[in-house]
Enzyme design. Sequence first.
Site, PDB file in Angstrom:
ATOM      1  N   MET A 201     -20.069  25.675 -19.412  1.00  0.00           N
ATOM      2  CA  MET A 201     -20.676  24.540 -20.082  1.00  0.00           C
ATOM      3  C   MET A 201     -21.981  24.267 -19.373  1.00  0.00           C
ATOM      4  O   MET A 201     -22.039  23.543 -18.400  1.00  0.00           O
ATOM      5  CB  MET A 201     -19.766  23.314 -19.970  1.00  0.00           C
ATOM      6  CG  MET A 201     -18.566  23.388 -20.887  1.00  0.00           C
ATOM      7  SD  MET A 201     -19.026  23.309 -22.617  1.00  0.00           S
ATOM      8  CE  MET A 201     -18.931  21.534 -22.876  1.00  0.00           C
ATOM      9  N   HIS A 284     -12.195  19.608 -17.434  1.00  0.00           N
ATOM     10  CA  HIS A 284     -13.421  18.842 -17.612  1.00  0.00           C
ATOM     11  C   HIS A 284     -14.174  19.390 -18.817  1.00  0.00           C
ATOM     12  O   HIS A 284     -14.226  20.596 -19.020  1.00  0.00           O
ATOM     13  CB  HIS A 284     -14.283  18.967 -16.343  1.00  0.00           C
ATOM     14  CG  HIS A 284     -15.696  18.515 -16.515  1.00  0.00           C
ATOM     15  ND1 HIS A 284     -16.756  19.382 -16.570  1.00  0.00           N
ATOM     16  CD2 HIS A 284     -16.221  17.271 -16.667  1.00  0.00           C
ATOM     17  CE1 HIS A 284     -17.883  18.685 -16.735  1.00  0.00           C
ATOM     18  NE2 HIS A 284     -17.577  17.403 -16.798  1.00  0.00           N
ATOM     19  N   SER A 285     -14.730  18.500 -19.637  1.00  0.00           N
ATOM     20  CA  SER A 285     -15.573  18.903 -20.758  1.00  0.00           C
ATOM     21  C   SER A 285     -14.791  19.763 -21.760  1.00  0.00           C
ATOM     22  O   SER A 285     -13.731  19.358 -22.207  1.00  0.00           O
ATOM     23  CB  SER A 285     -16.807  19.626 -20.207  1.00  0.00           C
ATOM     24  OG  SER A 285     -17.794  19.697 -21.166  1.00  0.00           O
ATOM     25  N   LEU A 286     -15.295  20.965 -22.058  1.00  0.00           N
ATOM     26  CA  LEU A 286     -14.544  21.849 -22.956  1.00  0.00           C
ATOM     27  C   LEU A 286     -13.139  22.100 -22.405  1.00  0.00           C
ATOM     28  O   LEU A 286     -12.150  22.095 -23.149  1.00  0.00           O
ATOM     29  CB  LEU A 286     -15.302  23.174 -23.103  1.00  0.00           C
ATOM     30  CG  LEU A 286     -14.591  24.304 -23.825  1.00  0.00           C
ATOM     31  CD1 LEU A 286     -14.272  23.922 -25.269  1.00  0.00           C
ATOM     32  CD2 LEU A 286     -15.421  25.577 -23.804  1.00  0.00           C
ATOM     33  N   HIS A 388     -22.987  14.084 -17.245  1.00  0.00           N
ATOM     34  CA  HIS A 388     -21.776  14.705 -17.770  1.00  0.00           C
ATOM     35  C   HIS A 388     -21.070  15.542 -16.698  1.00  0.00           C
ATOM     36  O   HIS A 388     -19.868  15.779 -16.768  1.00  0.00           O
ATOM     37  CB  HIS A 388     -22.173  15.579 -18.957  1.00  0.00           C
ATOM     38  CG  HIS A 388     -21.073  16.398 -19.542  1.00  0.00           C
ATOM     39  ND1 HIS A 388     -20.023  15.843 -20.227  1.00  0.00           N
ATOM     40  CD2 HIS A 388     -20.848  17.733 -19.541  1.00  0.00           C
ATOM     41  CE1 HIS A 388     -19.207  16.809 -20.624  1.00  0.00           C
ATOM     42  NE2 HIS A 388     -19.673  17.960 -20.218  1.00  0.00           N
TER      43      HIS A 388
END
Length: 432
Positions: A201, A284-286, A388
């Site tokens: 990411m 985390h995230s994706l 992010h």
Amino acid sequence: MKALKSLFDTEIIWFISFLLLFLNFPYALEAANQFILNQVESGEPTTVSLRHVFHHGSTKYPNLFRRMDLTETKVRTQELESGAPLTFTLMGINGTGIEYVKENAVKEFRDMSKNKLKSAKLDWRDIPKYIPLIKHWKTLINLAKLTYNAYVKPEDQDWYDLGKKYGLNDTFGWDQDGIRGYVFASNDNKTLVISIKGTSMGFGAGPTVGNDKFNDNRLFSCCCAYVDRTWSSVCPCYLDNYRCNQDCLEKSVDEDELYFAITLNMVDRIMKEFPKSVIWITGHSLGGALSSLIGLTYNIPAVAFESPGDRLPARRLHLPHPPALPAEKMNIWHLGHTADPIFMGVCNGIRSSCYVGGYAMESKCHVGVTCSFDSVEKLGWRVDIRSHRIQEVIDKILNVWETLFGDFPHCYSDEDEEECVDCGLWEYIEGI
Ligand SMILES: *[C@@H]1O[C@H](CO)[C@@H](O)[C@H](O)[C@H]1NC(C)=O
Ligand SMILES: *[C@@H]1O[C@H](CO)[C@@H](O)[C@H](O)[C@H]1NC(C)=O
């Protein structure tokens, strides 16, 4: 350049005004959702350390499936080399989870739903389950650290391939392709935490090419990332004028080599190897979105950090969601902060960094319970893609929040379809 910059600033101001408006919304829900995260303050600790790393390729190397086991010596060496601890203490409580009454219920449910047999119904019962104590700061911080991608270098030679089907003996694909699952286990194997890492990411570090983007655009865009004429679609479902072919979309998120399927495959394998273990999953995230989608599928407690809206892919994938199931019982928690445009679902539109990077992050609603740190209001942050990153979240939010503000952030649920709407402009056409 100057013009661009001032455009960007205008956008930020717009974002903030939008957020201020938007932020009133969870507070309106407060009364209804007070029960959420009404967890006790203390629990049973468990200490886990990194034991296995799985790596599963996807589109480019769909048959790549490798595994590396770590001995205690190896863990210690890695810790010394990376400077990051690979052993973590987490607090859990004996809470409630659910279990489907029928064997293979999930598969049946998904098949029936996909084929639009509306009679698809799931019976479930409550079962006791050891679940993470989300409100315990140290536990939350340690879970976030588990998602941080610093462990085990790609050049490590100790990988072996899993099974004939996967016997590619291929060392390529680490950076571009696939997902990794880091398995942390307690010494007695009673508790396992799987940390899911989508490989790249690259937000903030500039756009990354390739497969992660392709997967993101399939999972989190309204219609195949057909944002406007300048975009090339990642699936052929766009019809015209904000109309999209729903059946085509559902197929597009559920292909064998896509991240959801390969993560499912990997977790399935881990569950079979440790049938008696309590399993938690985080990312985390994706990786966060994937962990919550897997959690939903297998009733595994999931803790996701800064995940894009995952309710949209969860529905498209027909993941089980018994209608009467209260959000808190799903044991899926989303943690994020208000200055992160990905988590907030505002990283879209022609001037956003996601658009510029070629990411169509258009969804915003999350499954389960969402706890949101108000970094915009309380820390004075501006909405910025750089916030992010998990390091930022650990260092500047999780580590300091208790000292600064004392209280745990506000939690709510996006499960109600009327309260949280994804892709409201689009019309989805079925049966064509
Ligand atoms: C697999 O990879 C290792 C290390 O790169 C190499 O030494 C070995 O010859 C390879 N085996 C096969 C069957 O290709
Ligand atoms: C835990 O699982 C690993 C991997 O399957 C195994 O090698 C180890 O012996 C197990 N430990 C205990 C105490 O069961």
